[in-house]
Design an enzyme around this catalytic site. Structure first.
Site, PDB file in Angstrom:
ATOM      1  CE  LYS A 118      -4.476  -1.610   1.398  1.00  0.00           C
ATOM      2  NZ  LYS A 118      -5.629  -1.547   2.274  1.00  0.00           N
ATOM      3  CE  LYS A 201      -6.893  -7.699  -1.167  1.00  0.00           C
ATOM      4  NZ  LYS A 201      -7.272  -7.291   0.181  1.00  0.00           N
ATOM      5  CE  LYS A 204     -13.840  -2.689   1.577  1.00  0.00           C
ATOM      6  NZ  LYS A 204     -12.605  -3.027   2.259  1.00  0.00           N
TER       7      LYS A 204
END
Ligand code: AQP
Length: 342
Positions: A118, A201, A204
């Site tokens: 991230k 993956k 969202k």
């Protein structure tokens, strides 16, 4: 390891960092529903403090938190049976997280793959909260002395860190206070992959909406996304071994299995030999049948905002009744003057 017998208690959370995806549903929420019952106390949380470790538009955060609550209820979480609340309304999470920031080591955090993914190449510009995320997650779990945590595969490393924090705290203070939590990572879809790239993956926050199925997607959109999902030109194999090196095919088979409460082997025994042209419409039909009732109920609940807010407020009250005494006992163990046992 601890000798204390802890109440069997489940805790898990989902970030209101966007709309719920099929990955969140199959990897987490469906499992939360399965664990609701006489064997465990169940506590489920909209982890809004986690969501803001990356920028969230305030109005969107509010909307996403309510929609996530609607999603929990529509999927089968009963707010009378489970405790359902948003994290920021139970300040004990952040208070215990501070203690854990002082227990966890920098090196532990630096090894977290979610942090590396991230933060990307620009770690200097990532928030301090994103770095400390796993200590807050440990606090979310341990503030309830939770014994079991159902999650998707991507959270496995964070749960190992939660165990490390509990062990270090217990050792540092010579107590047997925090349980060594069991991760519960089970089922056919513990890691649902992007529909556009079988190595990534489903998420969202993926910029491509075609990469995921949102729980609010209508039937036509679900069918279109499955029709356009990346696959390979071969027919489906009859056994799971035949899915090796075929990540996109494996993903669609796993999703079918999880939606139909089957194993991937059982699915392949039925569909082995079929081309994707035949399998994709079967998957689309199944996905619509399973997800449409949930999205319809979510939409209905979203028309009753005051009721959602009432459920969250009541859930926070019940959560605090468990969390507050555990925080006070923690402060007492650490030696904070004024802390008293609840
Ligand atoms: N693709 C997935 N397959 C299986 N399980 C998944 N989970 C998330 N994605 C998948 C599980 O859902 C729970 C809640 O996840 P989260 O919202 O806390 O954060 P996340 O894992 O970072 O999920 P996202 O969708 O990728 O969110 P963003 O894009 O905001 O980072 C967890 O149990 C997780 O394992």
């Amino acid at each position: 390891m601890t000798e204390t017998q802890f109440t069997p208690r489940v805790f898990s959370g989902i970030q209101p960092s966007g709309g719920l995806t099929l990955g969140n549903y199959l990897g987490a929420m469906k499992r939360f529903v399965d664990m609701q019952g006489p064997d465990f106390e169940t506590i489920y949380c909209m982890v809004d403090l986690h969501a803001i470790t990356v920028w969230q538009d305030p109005a969107a955060l509010t909307h996403n938190t309510r929609e996530l609550c609607a999603g929990f209820i529509a999927a089968g979480i009963d707010p009378e049976q489970s405790i359902l609340f948003n994290q920021s309304q139970v300040p004990e999470h952040a208070q215990l997280a501070w203690i854990f920031n002082c227990v966890a080591r920098m090196g532990w955090m630096q090894r977290m793959t979610q942090w590396k993914d991230k933060a990307g190449k620009n770690q200097q510009n990532a928030s301090l909260g994103l770095f400390a995320y796993p200590a807050l997650m440990a606090a979310d779990i341990l503030i309830y002395h939770a014994t079991h945590v159902p999650v998707g595969e991507d959270q496995k490393q964070h749960l190992e860190l939660t165990r490390d924090i509990a062990i270090k705290f217990n050792n540092d203070f010579g107590v047997d206070f925090f349980p060594i939590t069991e991760p519960v990572i089970e089922g056919a879809a513990t890691r649902v992959m992007s529909l556009r790239d079988g190595s990534k993956k489903m998420s969202k926050s993926d910029p491509s909406d075609m990469s995921r199925i949102n729980m609010t997607d209508d039937a036509d959109t679900i069918a279109k996304k499955i029709r356009k999902a990346k696959t390979d030109p071969d027919a489906l194999p009859s056994e799971v071994d035949g899915l090796e090196d075929r990540p996109e095919a494996r993903n669609l088979v796993n999703v079918y299995a999880a939606l139909n409460d089957q194993t991937s082997d059982q699915v392949l025994a039925e569909v082995g030999g079929k081309q994707f042209g035949e399998f994709k419409p079967m998957l689309a039909e199944l996905a619509v049948a399973r997800l449409s009732p949930i999205s319809t109920e979510m939409a209905r609940l979203m028309g009753e905002e005051a009721e959602i807010d009432r459920i969250l407020a009541r859930g926070a009250e019940k959560a605090r009744a468990i969390a507050a005494p555990i925080l006070q006992q923690t402060y007492e163990i650490v030696g904070m003057v004024g802390a008293k046992q609840g």
